[in-house]
Motif scaffolding. Structure first.
Motif, PDB file in Angstrom:
ATOM      1  N   MET A  25       9.556  53.524  58.624  1.00 44.43           N
ATOM      2  CA  MET A  25      10.418  53.660  59.790  1.00 44.43           C
ATOM      3  C   MET A  25       9.921  52.790  60.940  1.00 44.43           C
ATOM      4  O   MET A  25      10.708  52.068  61.563  1.00 44.43           O
ATOM      5  N   PHE A  26       8.620  52.828  61.235  1.00 44.85           N
ATOM      6  CA  PHE A  26       8.110  52.036  62.353  1.00 44.85           C
ATOM      7  C   PHE A  26       8.193  50.536  62.080  1.00 44.85           C
ATOM      8  O   PHE A  26       8.415  49.753  63.007  1.00 44.85           O
ATOM      9  N   ILE A  29      11.742  49.797  63.009  1.00 38.75           N
ATOM     10  CA  ILE A  29      11.926  49.834  64.465  1.00 38.75           C
ATOM     11  C   ILE A  29      11.333  48.578  65.099  1.00 38.75           C
ATOM     12  O   ILE A  29      11.960  47.952  65.958  1.00 38.75           O
ATOM     13  N   GLU A  30      10.138  48.210  64.671  1.00 38.28           N
ATOM     14  CA  GLU A  30       9.515  46.998  65.210  1.00 38.28           C
ATOM     15  C   GLU A  30      10.350  45.764  64.900  1.00 38.28           C
ATOM     16  O   GLU A  30      10.455  44.855  65.718  1.00 38.28           O
ATOM     17  N   ALA A  32      13.644  45.727  64.522  1.00 37.48           N
ATOM     18  CA  ALA A  32      14.881  45.794  65.318  1.00 37.48           C
ATOM     19  C   ALA A  32      14.614  45.537  66.801  1.00 37.48           C
ATOM     20  O   ALA A  32      15.501  45.076  67.517  1.00 37.48           O
ATOM     21  N   ARG A  33      13.405  45.838  67.260  1.00 39.18           N
ATOM     22  CA  ARG A  33      13.000  45.646  68.654  1.00 39.18           C
ATOM     23  C   ARG A  33      14.026  46.191  69.651  1.00 39.18           C
ATOM     24  O   ARG A  33      14.502  45.462  70.533  1.00 39.18           O
ATOM     25  N   PRO A  34      14.395  47.483  69.543  1.00 37.64           N
ATOM     26  CA  PRO A  34      15.383  48.025  70.481  1.00 37.64           C
ATOM     27  C   PRO A  34      14.847  48.030  71.914  1.00 37.64           C
ATOM     28  O   PRO A  34      13.663  48.275  72.144  1.00 37.64           O
ATOM     29  N   TYR A  39       8.757  54.783  71.363  1.00 41.23           N
ATOM     30  CA  TYR A  39       8.695  55.861  70.387  1.00 41.23           C
ATOM     31  C   TYR A  39       7.322  55.803  69.733  1.00 41.23           C
ATOM     32  O   TYR A  39       6.882  54.740  69.300  1.00 41.23           O
ATOM     33  N   ASN A  62      20.164  56.248  73.221  1.00 38.75           N
ATOM     34  CA  ASN A  62      19.118  56.180  72.202  1.00 38.75           C
ATOM     35  C   ASN A  62      19.542  55.249  71.065  1.00 38.75           C
ATOM     36  O   ASN A  62      20.492  55.536  70.345  1.00 38.75           O
ATOM     37  N   LEU A  64      17.726  54.501  68.353  1.00 36.56           N
ATOM     38  CA  LEU A  64      17.064  54.779  67.084  1.00 36.56           C
ATOM     39  C   LEU A  64      18.009  55.270  65.984  1.00 36.56           C
ATOM     40  O   LEU A  64      17.847  54.872  64.824  1.00 36.56           O
ATOM     41  N   ILE A  67      19.247  52.815  63.402  1.00 35.79           N
ATOM     42  CA  ILE A  67      18.323  52.206  62.443  1.00 35.79           C
ATOM     43  C   ILE A  67      18.279  53.085  61.197  1.00 35.79           C
ATOM     44  O   ILE A  67      17.924  54.265  61.266  1.00 35.79           O
ATOM     45  N   PHE A  70      15.210  55.195  60.366  1.00 30.82           N
ATOM     46  CA  PHE A  70      15.051  56.338  61.260  1.00 30.82           C
ATOM     47  C   PHE A  70      15.913  57.497  60.769  1.00 30.82           C
ATOM     48  O   PHE A  70      15.455  58.643  60.719  1.00 30.82           O
TER      49      PHE A  70
END
Length: 98
Positions: A25-26, A29-30, A32-34, A39, A62, A64, A67, A70
């Motif tokens: 998940m991280f 997220i990294e 996608a760089r929202p 988080y 939000n 997340l 993604i 997530f």
């Protein structure tokens, strides 16, 4: 700013699966760089209690849930948790970031 802290206890036999899903998940997220979100996930010394901290800037929805990894992580939690998570909204009184 919205700040949410969630505390959850994981079934001991599910810790490895949760850890693998956290990494996946991280990574997503990294990638996608929202914008406007911070988080973080922490594991407490007992090895089965986790804290998640979510900060969302004012005026930002939000990002997340957009993604896939997530959403997959959130869906799997029901099988991994030993008890319902406890969520608390925190009021920021001061902060510093270098």
């Amino acid at each position: 700013m919205v700040v949410l802290m969630v505390r959850a206890t994981v079934k001991p036999e599910c810790v490895d699966a949760l850890e693998a899903a956290l990494r996946k998940m991280f990574t997503a997220i990294e990638g996608a760089r929202p914008k406007g979100v911070r988080y973080a996930s922490y594991r407490l010394p007992d090895g089965v209690t986790y804290l998640a901290e979510l900060e969302i800037a004012d005026g930002i929805e939000n990002p997340l849930p957009g993604i896939q990894e997530f959403r997959e992580f959130q869906a799997a939690l029901k099988d991994w948790l030993a008890a319902p998570p406890v969520a608390e909204h925190l009021e920021v009184r001061g902060a510093y970031a270098a």
